[in-house]
Design a protein around this motif. Structure first.
Motif, PDB file in Angstrom:
ATOM      1  N   MET A  87     -31.036   6.242 -28.025  1.00  0.00           N
ATOM      2  CA  MET A  87     -30.668   7.444 -27.267  1.00  0.00           C
ATOM      3  C   MET A  87     -31.290   8.707 -27.873  1.00  0.00           C
ATOM      4  O   MET A  87     -31.699   9.614 -27.140  1.00  0.00           O
ATOM      5  CB  MET A  87     -29.144   7.574 -27.171  1.00  0.00           C
ATOM      6  N   ARG A  88     -31.378   8.750 -29.176  1.00  0.00           N
ATOM      7  CA  ARG A  88     -32.044   9.894 -29.821  1.00  0.00           C
ATOM      8  C   ARG A  88     -33.446  10.084 -29.252  1.00  0.00           C
ATOM      9  O   ARG A  88     -33.916  11.194 -29.054  1.00  0.00           O
ATOM     10  CB  ARG A  88     -32.126   9.638 -31.339  1.00  0.00           C
ATOM     11  N   ASP A  89     -34.117   8.951 -28.975  1.00  0.00           N
ATOM     12  CA  ASP A  89     -35.509   9.000 -28.513  1.00  0.00           C
ATOM     13  C   ASP A  89     -35.642   8.970 -26.989  1.00  0.00           C
ATOM     14  O   ASP A  89     -36.718   8.693 -26.459  1.00  0.00           O
ATOM     15  CB  ASP A  89     -36.296   7.828 -29.122  1.00  0.00           C
ATOM     16  N   GLY A  90     -34.534   9.229 -26.294  1.00  0.00           N
ATOM     17  CA  GLY A  90     -34.634   9.346 -24.830  1.00  0.00           C
ATOM     18  C   GLY A  90     -34.565   8.032 -24.080  1.00  0.00           C
ATOM     19  O   GLY A  90     -35.030   7.944 -22.939  1.00  0.00           O
ATOM     20  N   ASN A  91     -33.992   7.018 -24.722  1.00  0.00           N
ATOM     21  CA  ASN A  91     -33.824   5.721 -24.047  1.00  0.00           C
ATOM     22  C   ASN A  91     -32.346   5.484 -23.782  1.00  0.00           C
ATOM     23  O   ASN A  91     -31.560   5.365 -24.721  1.00  0.00           O
ATOM     24  CB  ASN A  91     -34.356   4.594 -24.928  1.00  0.00           C
ATOM     25  N   PHE A  92     -31.987   5.412 -22.509  1.00  0.00           N
ATOM     26  CA  PHE A  92     -30.587   5.230 -22.174  1.00  0.00           C
ATOM     27  C   PHE A  92     -30.305   3.750 -21.935  1.00  0.00           C
ATOM     28  O   PHE A  92     -30.891   3.129 -21.049  1.00  0.00           O
ATOM     29  CB  PHE A  92     -30.220   6.045 -20.923  1.00  0.00           C
ATOM     30  N   GLN A 126     -31.998  18.325 -18.040  1.00  0.00           N
ATOM     31  CA  GLN A 126     -32.517  18.500 -19.405  1.00  0.00           C
ATOM     32  C   GLN A 126     -31.444  18.880 -20.436  1.00  0.00           C
ATOM     33  O   GLN A 126     -31.392  18.264 -21.504  1.00  0.00           O
ATOM     34  CB  GLN A 126     -33.659  19.517 -19.415  1.00  0.00           C
ATOM     35  N   PRO A 127     -30.570  19.852 -20.161  1.00  0.00           N
ATOM     36  CA  PRO A 127     -29.566  20.170 -21.194  1.00  0.00           C
ATOM     37  C   PRO A 127     -28.665  18.975 -21.525  1.00  0.00           C
ATOM     38  O   PRO A 127     -28.323  18.765 -22.693  1.00  0.00           O
ATOM     39  CB  PRO A 127     -28.745  21.304 -20.568  1.00  0.00           C
ATOM     40  N   LEU A 128     -28.315  18.174 -20.528  1.00  0.00           N
ATOM     41  CA  LEU A 128     -27.477  17.000 -20.799  1.00  0.00           C
ATOM     42  C   LEU A 128     -28.252  15.999 -21.668  1.00  0.00           C
ATOM     43  O   LEU A 128     -27.696  15.427 -22.614  1.00  0.00           O
ATOM     44  CB  LEU A 128     -27.024  16.341 -19.494  1.00  0.00           C
ATOM     45  N   CYS A 129     -29.515  15.793 -21.358  1.00  0.00           N
ATOM     46  CA  CYS A 129     -30.341  14.880 -22.173  1.00  0.00           C
ATOM     47  C   CYS A 129     -30.472  15.409 -23.606  1.00  0.00           C
ATOM     48  O   CYS A 129     -30.392  14.636 -24.569  1.00  0.00           O
ATOM     49  CB  CYS A 129     -31.724  14.714 -21.553  1.00  0.00           C
ATOM     50  N   ASN A 130     -30.677  16.709 -23.738  1.00  0.00           N
ATOM     51  CA  ASN A 130     -30.771  17.297 -25.078  1.00  0.00           C
ATOM     52  C   ASN A 130     -29.471  17.078 -25.861  1.00  0.00           C
ATOM     53  O   ASN A 130     -29.489  16.791 -27.062  1.00  0.00           O
ATOM     54  CB  ASN A 130     -31.044  18.804 -24.998  1.00  0.00           C
ATOM     55  N   PHE A 131     -28.358  17.232 -25.155  1.00  0.00           N
ATOM     56  CA  PHE A 131     -27.056  17.005 -25.786  1.00  0.00           C
ATOM     57  C   PHE A 131     -26.964  15.564 -26.296  1.00  0.00           C
ATOM     58  O   PHE A 131     -26.572  15.321 -27.440  1.00  0.00           O
ATOM     59  CB  PHE A 131     -25.938  17.302 -24.776  1.00  0.00           C
ATOM     60  N   LEU A 132     -27.337  14.610 -25.443  1.00  0.00           N
ATOM     61  CA  LEU A 132     -27.252  13.189 -25.824  1.00  0.00           C
ATOM     62  C   LEU A 132     -28.136  12.896 -27.034  1.00  0.00           C
ATOM     63  O   LEU A 132     -27.745  12.164 -27.952  1.00  0.00           O
ATOM     64  CB  LEU A 132     -27.681  12.299 -24.658  1.00  0.00           C
ATOM     65  N   SER A 133     -29.322  13.464 -27.028  1.00  0.00           N
ATOM     66  CA  SER A 133     -30.256  13.216 -28.115  1.00  0.00           C
ATOM     67  C   SER A 133     -29.716  13.796 -29.438  1.00  0.00           C
ATOM     68  O   SER A 133     -29.731  13.130 -30.478  1.00  0.00           O
ATOM     69  CB  SER A 133     -31.593  13.846 -27.739  1.00  0.00           C
ATOM     70  N   ASP A 134     -29.216  15.012 -29.371  1.00  0.00           N
ATOM     71  CA  ASP A 134     -28.713  15.648 -30.596  1.00  0.00           C
ATOM     72  C   ASP A 134     -27.410  15.020 -31.076  1.00  0.00           C
ATOM     73  O   ASP A 134     -27.177  14.915 -32.287  1.00  0.00           O
ATOM     74  CB  ASP A 134     -28.536  17.155 -30.375  1.00  0.00           C
ATOM     75  N   LEU A 135     -26.573  14.599 -30.152  1.00  0.00           N
ATOM     76  CA  LEU A 135     -25.340  13.900 -30.541  1.00  0.00           C
ATOM     77  C   LEU A 135     -25.709  12.608 -31.285  1.00  0.00           C
ATOM     78  O   LEU A 135     -25.070  12.242 -32.277  1.00  0.00           O
ATOM     79  CB  LEU A 135     -24.525  13.585 -29.283  1.00  0.00           C
ATOM     80  N   SER A 136     -26.754  11.945 -30.820  1.00  0.00           N
ATOM     81  CA  SER A 136     -27.216  10.713 -31.474  1.00  0.00           C
ATOM     82  C   SER A 136     -27.709  10.998 -32.893  1.00  0.00           C
ATOM     83  O   SER A 136     -27.463  10.209 -33.809  1.00  0.00           O
ATOM     84  CB  SER A 136     -28.357  10.084 -30.670  1.00  0.00           C
ATOM     85  N   SER A 223     -20.812  24.667 -18.038  1.00  0.00           N
ATOM     86  CA  SER A 223     -22.214  24.415 -17.697  1.00  0.00           C
ATOM     87  C   SER A 223     -22.743  23.367 -18.676  1.00  0.00           C
ATOM     88  O   SER A 223     -22.156  23.138 -19.738  1.00  0.00           O
ATOM     89  CB  SER A 223     -23.038  25.696 -17.870  1.00  0.00           C
ATOM     90  N   PHE A 224     -23.870  22.749 -18.299  1.00  0.00           N
ATOM     91  CA  PHE A 224     -24.482  21.785 -19.212  1.00  0.00           C
ATOM     92  C   PHE A 224     -25.093  22.492 -20.420  1.00  0.00           C
ATOM     93  O   PHE A 224     -25.199  21.916 -21.501  1.00  0.00           O
ATOM     94  CB  PHE A 224     -25.521  20.931 -18.468  1.00  0.00           C
ATOM     95  N   GLU A 225     -25.447  23.759 -20.232  1.00  0.00           N
ATOM     96  CA  GLU A 225     -25.940  24.547 -21.379  1.00  0.00           C
ATOM     97  C   GLU A 225     -24.826  24.730 -22.414  1.00  0.00           C
ATOM     98  O   GLU A 225     -25.078  24.718 -23.614  1.00  0.00           O
ATOM     99  CB  GLU A 225     -26.460  25.917 -20.915  1.00  0.00           C
ATOM    100  N   GLN A 226     -23.603  24.903 -21.933  1.00  0.00           N
ATOM    101  CA  GLN A 226     -22.475  25.031 -22.873  1.00  0.00           C
ATOM    102  C   GLN A 226     -22.351  23.769 -23.720  1.00  0.00           C
ATOM    103  O   GLN A 226     -22.126  23.835 -24.932  1.00  0.00           O
ATOM    104  CB  GLN A 226     -21.168  25.270 -22.108  1.00  0.00           C
TER     105      GLN A 226
END
Ligand SMILES: [Fe+2]
Length: 250
Positions: A87-92, A126-136, A223-226
Motif C-alpha cells: 500500500m505504501r507503494d500504491g498497490n491496493f 489523490q488525497p485519499l491515496c496519499n493518506f493510505l500511503s503515508d499511513l502505511s 474533506s479528504f485533504e483534512q
C-alpha cells in the motif's frame, strides 16, 4: 511467499456475474445522494458496470490516468508487513473471488465485491491515496509493535472502511465497508442508534472497533485533504503510544 497473483478472469462462472450484477445494481440504486460525489464519479472513471465483473488490468490502466494506483491481487488476508509495503507503494490489495448467491448479505471475510466495488472508485482520489500511503509508512516504522499496528488498524477502520464525510449538500459515505453493504448504507446515515462525531485522531486511537456488527460510532471528515493533513498528528501520537506502551487518554 510472493503475494502477486493474477485475476484469472476466465475462471468466473455465471453465478459470479449474477452476484456482481445483483450487488452492483442494488448499491447503485441507493448510493446517489448518500455516497460522496467523488465515489460516484470514481465509479464512472474506473468504468464499473452491472454486466461485467471488473477486469483488473483494464481498471489499472484507468487508475493510471488519475493516481497511478493499482489493484494488487492477494489470496485473502495477508501479513501486515506485506500489506503495508504494497500500500505504501500504491498497490491496493484485493481478492478476486466473489461471495455465493446464498451469502449476498453475510461474509466472514472481504470478497472482491467489498475490495473492488467498495474501495477502488476512491483510488482515483489523490488525497485519499496519499493518506493510505503515508499511513502505511507509519505502520512500517512500527511493524513489529502490536500496539502500533492495532492503532493504525483503528485509523484505517474508522476512515477508509467506515468513514463519513460532511459535504455542502449533506452527510455522505466514503468508507468502503459501508458502500459495499446494503444494510449499513442507510443505517450509517439515518439510524438514531450510532453516534456520529467529528474526525479526531486522538479519539480514534482510543476507540477499539468491533467486526461483524454495524458500527456504534462513525467519524466525520470535512474533506479528504483534512484526512491527508492529519498524517503528522497520527505519526506523532503513534510514536508517543509506542514509547509509553499505551494509548494516552486526551
Ligand atoms: Fe476493506
Amino acid at each position: 511467499m510472493e503475494y502477486n497473483m493474477l485475476q484469472e478472469y476466465d475462471k468466473y462462472v455465471q453465478e459470479d456475474f449474477d452476484v456482481w450484477r445483483i450487488l452492483y445494481n442494488r448499491q447503485l440504486a441507493t448510493l446517489p445522494g448518500k455516497a460522496t460525489n467523488d465515489y460516484l464519479e470514481g465509479i464512472k472513471q474506473v468504468n464499473f458496470v452491472a454486466d461485467k465483473i471488473p477486469d483488473f488490468s483494464e481498471v489499472n490502466t484507468l487508475l493510471g490516468k488519475h493516481t497511478g494506483w493499482k489493484i494488487h491481487v492477494v489470496p485473502g488476508l495477508i501479513p501486515s508487513k506485506e500489506f503495508f509495503e504494497l500500500m505504501r507503494d500504491g498497490n491496493f490489495c484485493a481478492t478476486t473471488w466473489l461471495r455465493k448467491m446464498s451469502q449476498l448479505d453475510y461474509l466472514e471475510e472481504p470478497d472482491m465485491f467489498h475490495d473492488v466495488f467498495g474501495h477502488v472508485p476512491l483510488l482515483t482520489n489523490q488525497p485519499l491515496c496519499n493518506f493510505l500511503s503515508d499511513l502505511s509508512k507509519i505502520a512500517l516504522k512500527h511493524i513489529d509493535n502490536d500496539l502500533a499496528i492495532e492503532l493504525i488498524g483503528r485509523l484505517y477502520w474508522f476512515t477508509v472502511e467506515f468513514g463519513l464525510i460532511q459535504e455542502k449538500e449533506g452527510l455522505r459515505i466514503y468508507g468502503a465497508g459501508i458502500l459495499s453493504s446494503s444494510g449499513e448504507t442507510d443505517y450509517s446515515l439515518f439510524s438514531d442508534v450510532p453516534e456520529r462525531v467529528p474526525y479526531d485522531v486522538a479519539t480514534i486511537l482510543n476507540t477499539p472497533y468491533v467486526k461483524d456488527k454495524y458500527q456504534v460510532k462513525y467519524f466525520i471528515i470535512d474533506s479528504f485533504e483534512q484526512l491527508y493533513g492529519s498524517v503528522a498528528e497520527i505519526d506523532k501520537l503513534v510514536d508517543i503510544a509506542v514509547k509509553e506502551n499505551k494509548v494516552l487518554v486526551y
